[in-house]
Design a protein around this motif. Structure first.
Motif, short mmCIF file in Angstrom:
data_model
loop_
_atom_site.label_atom_id
_atom_site.label_comp_id
_atom_site.label_asym_id
_atom_site.label_seq_id
_atom_site.Cartn_x
_atom_site.Cartn_y
_atom_site.Cartn_z
N THR A 49 0.83 -1.20 0.00
CA THR A 49 0.00 0.00 0.00
C THR A 49 0.86 1.26 0.00
O THR A 49 2.02 1.23 0.42
N VAL A 50 0.26 2.37 -0.44
CA VAL A 50 0.96 3.64 -0.51
C VAL A 50 0.04 4.77 -0.09
O VAL A 50 -1.18 4.69 -0.25
N ALA A 51 0.64 5.80 0.48
CA ALA A 51 -0.04 7.06 0.81
C ALA A 51 0.80 8.19 0.23
O ALA A 51 2.00 8.03 0.02
N THR A 52 0.16 9.32 -0.04
CA THR A 52 0.88 10.45 -0.61
C THR A 52 0.80 11.68 0.28
O THR A 52 -0.14 11.87 1.03
N ALA A 53 1.84 12.50 0.16
CA ALA A 53 1.88 13.83 0.78
C ALA A 53 2.33 14.77 -0.32
O ALA A 53 3.43 14.63 -0.85
N GLU A 54 1.48 15.70 -0.69
CA GLU A 54 1.78 16.56 -1.83
C GLU A 54 1.75 18.03 -1.45
O GLU A 54 0.89 18.47 -0.73
N SER A 55 2.69 18.74 -2.02
CA SER A 55 2.71 20.19 -1.92
C SER A 55 2.62 20.75 -3.33
O SER A 55 1.53 21.07 -3.81
N CYS A 56 3.71 20.81 -4.06
CA CYS A 56 3.71 21.45 -5.38
C CYS A 56 2.83 20.74 -6.40
O CYS A 56 2.38 21.36 -7.36
N THR A 57 2.56 19.46 -6.21
CA THR A 57 1.73 18.74 -7.16
C THR A 57 0.24 18.86 -6.83
O THR A 57 -0.60 18.47 -7.64
N GLY A 58 -0.09 19.40 -5.68
CA GLY A 58 -1.45 19.78 -5.34
C GLY A 58 -2.54 18.73 -5.52
O GLY A 58 -3.68 19.07 -5.85
N GLY A 59 -2.23 17.47 -5.36
CA GLY A 59 -3.22 16.41 -5.49
C GLY A 59 -3.15 15.65 -6.80
O GLY A 59 -3.85 14.66 -6.98
N LEU A 60 -2.30 16.09 -7.72
CA LEU A 60 -2.19 15.42 -9.01
C LEU A 60 -1.71 13.98 -8.87
O LEU A 60 -2.20 13.08 -9.56
N LEU A 61 -0.79 13.75 -7.96
CA LEU A 61 -0.28 12.40 -7.74
C LEU A 61 -1.40 11.46 -7.28
O LEU A 61 -1.57 10.37 -7.81
N GLY A 62 -2.17 11.92 -6.31
CA GLY A 62 -3.30 11.13 -5.83
C GLY A 62 -4.33 10.91 -6.93
O GLY A 62 -4.91 9.83 -7.06
N LYS A 63 -4.56 11.92 -7.76
CA LYS A 63 -5.50 11.80 -8.87
C LYS A 63 -5.06 10.73 -9.85
O LYS A 63 -5.85 9.90 -10.29
N LEU A 64 -3.77 10.75 -10.20
CA LEU A 64 -3.26 9.77 -11.14
C LEU A 64 -3.45 8.34 -10.62
O LEU A 64 -3.79 7.44 -11.38
N LEU A 65 -3.25 8.16 -9.32
CA LEU A 65 -3.43 6.84 -8.73
C LEU A 65 -4.90 6.45 -8.63
O LEU A 65 -5.26 5.30 -8.90
N THR A 66 -5.75 7.39 -8.27
CA THR A 66 -7.17 7.06 -8.10
C THR A 66 -7.95 7.04 -9.40
O THR A 66 -9.10 6.62 -9.42
N ASP A 67 -7.34 7.45 -10.49
CA ASP A 67 -7.96 7.30 -11.81
C ASP A 67 -8.07 5.82 -12.19
O ASP A 67 -8.84 5.47 -13.08
N ILE A 68 -7.30 4.97 -11.54
CA ILE A 68 -7.25 3.55 -11.87
C ILE A 68 -8.32 2.79 -11.09
O ILE A 68 -8.32 2.83 -9.85
N PRO A 69 -9.22 2.11 -11.79
CA PRO A 69 -10.24 1.31 -11.09
C PRO A 69 -9.57 0.27 -10.18
O PRO A 69 -8.59 -0.37 -10.57
N GLY A 70 -10.08 0.14 -8.97
CA GLY A 70 -9.53 -0.82 -8.02
C GLY A 70 -8.35 -0.31 -7.23
O GLY A 70 -7.79 -1.04 -6.41
N SER A 71 -7.98 0.94 -7.45
CA SER A 71 -6.79 1.48 -6.77
C SER A 71 -6.95 1.57 -5.26
O SER A 71 -5.94 1.61 -4.54
N SER A 72 -8.18 1.54 -4.76
CA SER A 72 -8.37 1.66 -3.32
C SER A 72 -7.78 0.47 -2.55
O SER A 72 -7.56 0.57 -1.35
#
Length: 156
Positions: free
Chosen positions: A16-39
């Motif tokens: 499993t992975v978690a993210t902490a974003e500053s300059c990317t403002g949530g883009l990293l999390g978006k890229l991961l959650t765009d994938i079905p089943g990513s939860s």
């Protein structure tokens, strides 16, 4: 390797992975959650755009922020460790930097980004000098973060 392949590998390995974003403002999390089943692999993230948010939400040391500023290797490392700890993930992945178009008054150049990956007993951090506009810098930072996690998983 893209986000879909990374999520598939995380799921295959039961990691499993978690993210902490500053300059990317949530883009990293978006890229991961765009994938079905990513939860099954992505447990959550924190967008800590300010120093107080980095301190309160991720446990970044106040003195470190004061001495080095939010765009620094130690801050990126603490952000990744804080994300991992906050959601009890196997990995924490963090981005902090200057995406532009303007700097932050610190004299650090636009395009300076730190990407950190924290595991249970180690933390890696890369310093990047990225080029392009704000959008391109954010995208490059995310691509580097995803590759960093991929490389770590495939070298376990």
């Amino acid at each position: 390797m893209g986000p879909a392949e990374l999520i598939a590998l995380l799921l295959e390995r039961g990691r499993t992975v978690a993210t902490a974003e500053s300059c990317t403002g949530g883009l990293l999390g978006k890229l991961l959650t765009d994938i079905p089943g990513s939860s099954g692999a992505y447990l959550g993230g924190v967008i800590s755009y300010t120093c107080p948010a980095k301190e309160r939400l991720l446990g970044v040391d106040h003195e470190t922020l004061e001495a080095l500023g939010p765009v620094s290797k130690p801050v990126a490392r603490q952000m990744a460790e804080g994300a991992r700890r906050a959601v009890q993930a196997d990995f924490g992945l963090a981005t902090t930097g200057l995406a532009g178009p303007d700097g932050d008054g610190s004299g650090k150049p636009v395009g300076l980004v730190y990407v950190a990956l924290a595991g249970e007993r180690w933390t890696l951090c890369d310093e990047l000098c990225l080029t392009g506009g704000r959008k391109e810098i954010r995208e490059q930072a995310c691509a580097h973060a995803l590759q960093m996690l991929w490389d770590s998983l495939t070298n376990e």
